[in-house]
Write a protein that holds these residues in place. Structure first.
Motif, PDB file in Angstrom:
ATOM      1  N   TYR A 183       0.834  -1.214   0.000  1.00  0.00           N
ATOM      2  CA  TYR A 183       0.000   0.000   0.000  1.00  0.00           C
ATOM      3  C   TYR A 183       0.867   1.262   0.000  1.00  0.00           C
ATOM      4  O   TYR A 183       0.651   2.193  -0.779  1.00  0.00           O
ATOM      5  N   GLU A 237       2.409   1.674  -3.483  1.00  0.00           N
ATOM      6  CA  GLU A 237       1.455   1.984  -4.553  1.00  0.00           C
ATOM      7  C   GLU A 237       0.758   3.333  -4.356  1.00  0.00           C
ATOM      8  O   GLU A 237       0.138   3.868  -5.269  1.00  0.00           O
ATOM      9  N   LEU A 238       0.864   3.837  -3.158  1.00  0.00           N
ATOM     10  CA  LEU A 238       0.258   5.115  -2.826  1.00  0.00           C
ATOM     11  C   LEU A 238       0.977   6.284  -3.506  1.00  0.00           C
ATOM     12  O   LEU A 238       0.358   7.328  -3.797  1.00  0.00           O
ATOM     13  N   ILE A 260      -6.800   1.438   3.141  1.00  0.00           N
ATOM     14  CA  ILE A 260      -6.972  -0.018   3.203  1.00  0.00           C
ATOM     15  C   ILE A 260      -7.810  -0.266   4.449  1.00  0.00           C
ATOM     16  O   ILE A 260      -7.500   0.274   5.509  1.00  0.00           O
ATOM     17  N   THR A 290      -9.935  -2.148  -0.384  1.00  0.00           N
ATOM     18  CA  THR A 290      -9.365  -0.817  -0.649  1.00  0.00           C
ATOM     19  C   THR A 290     -10.518   0.152  -0.767  1.00  0.00           C
ATOM     20  O   THR A 290     -11.595  -0.185  -1.275  1.00  0.00           O
ATOM     21  N   TRP A 309     -10.463   3.760  -2.308  1.00  0.00           N
ATOM     22  CA  TRP A 309      -9.734   4.858  -2.965  1.00  0.00           C
ATOM     23  C   TRP A 309     -10.753   5.949  -3.285  1.00  0.00           C
ATOM     24  O   TRP A 309     -11.704   5.702  -4.013  1.00  0.00           O
ATOM     25  N   ASN A 323      -4.903   0.998  -7.946  1.00  0.00           N
ATOM     26  CA  ASN A 323      -5.752  -0.017  -7.319  1.00  0.00           C
ATOM     27  C   ASN A 323      -5.513  -1.395  -7.944  1.00  0.00           C
ATOM     28  O   ASN A 323      -5.402  -2.410  -7.245  1.00  0.00           O
ATOM     29  N   ILE A 332      -2.105  -2.747  -6.690  1.00  0.00           N
ATOM     30  CA  ILE A 332      -2.099  -3.202  -5.290  1.00  0.00           C
ATOM     31  C   ILE A 332      -2.849  -4.528  -5.172  1.00  0.00           C
ATOM     32  O   ILE A 332      -2.457  -5.426  -4.428  1.00  0.00           O
TER      33      ILE A 332
END
Ligand SMILES: Cc1cc2nc3c(=O)[nH]c(=O)nc-3n(C[C@H](O)[C@H](O)[C@H](O)COP(=O)(O)OP(=O)(O)OC[C@H]3O[C@@H](n4cnc5c(N)ncnc54)[C@H](O)[C@@H]3O)c2cc1C
Length: 517
Positions: A361, A364-365, A378, A412, A414, A429, A432
């Motif tokens: 996370y 990938e953020l 998350i 998730t 988002w 997304n 992840i």
């Protein structure tokens, strides 16, 4: 069919709209005109009235017309018109789907159930009849006056319809299963347009299918749900922690779902971890709820481990107040008008997998964290045996989870502001999820179940229910809907997740028969 001067004039309005916008299909213009003629009080042109949808991707969708039926017979009239003119439609319950077109039909008919918002407590106070377009906050407020309660959602403005048809995780699930497990009867307009009350005794197959099988079986105009007695107030604790506390938090989380919840069925929680853009800070904010603890000054023992972890100064909040106030608070934290993706996997509880997912996370953020309005989270939803054991009652449900707990449902969430950023969020997304799924699979803990109500449109929800349950759902759906009106693909009812597909890219009737063999 256009018979009256009124419907001819409505048709003319559609034609004049077409000059401005060539998006409306003529089949749907005819179906809209037919509905306008037969139930004019329920009819709205595409831009008229109030069509509030939680996710702005859904609000971007423009229907040909929107209808607000007020009784099952009117729903039946609407279905007949859509079938006769072969116009597609979508059903709006509480309007909280993130998937575009789930509850608003592009160039089709949006069937808005908002007038089905009644809450009728049975004389014996054992069951309640709840309108299929109601939202949980209204249900709780009505029941709290009588010191009664149902198993329902954790956010006030989420719909009873979508939540219950997909499953329904509740603050009471650790004792009573998911919302779908508490339904005793469905008032439903079936795909053949007949109005029926479906119970375990009247039609076990459809009753079973509707408790988690989603929107493939008709329009549910009312849910009859089991009531239980309880005081209105619940205890809720929240504390914010910085990410350096992840090892302690994950250990507490693991003990909570594997031991504490078995010892104390009144204890429930969910565990969000996320990036707070205004503070440029990664934080966790467990939301802990207890059904019987009475004080707003002390913590129930079930949350001792969380209490012992040092939080961000002044970030602890403890309340003891009506459930409806608590679910209102969570609604405020989830504002309307953002763009969102939810996606989910389920695995046998594993601190190691939780930890790796949080590492992924944080990587990938990076590409999305600075984009306008980014709220990427998350959320871990503990799913102990207390949730999955009650799923055996009333002939079971199709989710394929009965007896499998303790599990962790990872979701998730988002959220962002601008359409221009859609692709960046979709990509992060997707990435992840690919990585999280691989981690859970490699650890040997991945289970196939995908929670429909947290799933993204690319996920094969019903495959996750298990082969047998999926085949049974398909068979029941084909039996009650041989023409595939509520099937996906070329079926007329659009949106969300469909048990069967119609048309050349999905299961034709012949293919369905093959599937069954
Ligand atoms: C802020 C937020 C909080 C949430 N909290 C929880 C939670 O605590 N627990 C949980 O389990 N889930 C939760 N969810 C997920 C939620 O259960 C799903 O998003 C659900 O689909 C919402 O239902 P709805 O009726 O509001 O949405 P809608 O978008 O109106 O409906 C979703 C789908 O269900 C169908 N549908 C709705 N009503 C009917 C009906 N009466 N008859 C036939 N089909 C119908 C529609 O066709 C649509 O495709 C939450 C979601 C959000 C956005």
């Amino acid at each position: 069919m256009l018979h009256s001067i009124y419907s001819v004039s409505v048709f003319c309005v559609f034609l004049s709209f077409d000059v401005r916008r060539s998006s409306t299909s003529s089949n749907c213009e005819l179906a809209c005109a037919s509905i306008a003629e037969s139930i004019p009080h329920a009819f709205f042109l595409r831009d008229e009235g109030v069509n509030t949808l939680w996710d702005s991707k859904q609000s971007d969708v423009i229907p040909a017309c929107r209808v607000e039926p007020s009784n099952p017979e009117e729903v039946s009239i609407i279905l007949k018109a859509t079938i006769e003119e072969q116009c597609h439609f979508a059903i709006r319950g509480g309007g909280h789907s993130r998937i575009s077109g789930s509850s608003n039909a592009e160039k089709g008919i949006t069937v808005d159930l908002k007038t089905f918002n009644f809450i009728e407590i049975g004389k014996d106070k054992k069951t309640v009849r709840i309108g299929g377009g109601s939202v949980w906050g209204d249900v709780y407020r009505a029941l709290e006056k009588e010191r009664l309660m149902v198993v329902g959602g954790r956010v006030s403005d989420v719909g009873v319809g979508g939540l219950t048809l997909g499953g329904g995780i509740s603050f009471f699930s650790n004792k009573r299963g998911w919302a779908c497990d508490s339904v005793t009867a469905f008032e439903v307009v079936l795909p053949n347009t007949s109005v029926q009350i479906v119970t375990k005794d009247s039609n076990l197959d459809v009753y079973w299918a509707l408790r988690g099988g989603g929107n493939s079986f008709g329009v549910v105009t009312a849910f009859h749900m089991e009531l239980f007695e309880r005081k209105p107030e619940i205890w809720r604790g929240m504390r914010m922690y910085t990410f350096d506390k992840i090892p302690e938090l994950l250990a507490a989380q693991h003990k909570f779902v594997t031991e504490v919840q078995a010892q104390d069925p009144d204890a429930v929680a969910f565990f969000p971890y996320g990036y707070h853009q205004p503070y440029d800070l990664l934080m966790s904010m467990p939301t802990m709820v207890h059904g019987t603890h009475n004080s707003n000054e002390t913590w129930p023992a079930a949350f001792d481990d969380f209490k012992a972890i040092e939080g961000i100064p002044d970030s602890t909040s403890i309340v003891h107040k009506p459930l409806s106030d608590c679910t209102d608070d969570v609604a405020l934290m989830n504002p309307y008008g953002m763009r969102t993706i939810y996606q989910t996997i389920t695995y046998k509880v594993s601190t190691e997998v939780d930890r790796k997912i949080l590492e992924i996370y944080q990587e990938e953020l990076q590409p999305i964290k600075s984009l306008e309005g980014a709220v990427p989270f998350i959320i871990f939803h503990p799913t102990p045996a207390g949730h999955t054991d009650p799923m055996k009652k009333n002939g079971g449900n199709p989710l394929g989870l009965a007896g499998l707990g303790p599990l962790m449902i990872m979701q998730t969430s988002w959220m962002w502001k601008n359409k221009a950023d859609d692709e960046a969020f979709y990509e992060s997304n997707r990435s992840i999820f690919e990585r999280a799924t691989a981690v859970a699979r490699e650890a040997g803990v991945l289970v196939p179940y995908i929670y429909q109500n947290y799933a993204w449109e690319s996920q094969d929800v019903f495959a996750g229910y298990g082969k047998e349950n999926q085949a049974r759902l398909k068979k029941i759906q084909s039996q009650i809907d041989p023409d595939g009106v509520f099937a996906g693909g070329e079926g007329l009812s659009k949106g969300y997740f469909k048990v069967n597909m119609k048309g050349k890219h999905g299961n034709t009737k012949a293919q369905q028969t093959k599937d069954e063999l």
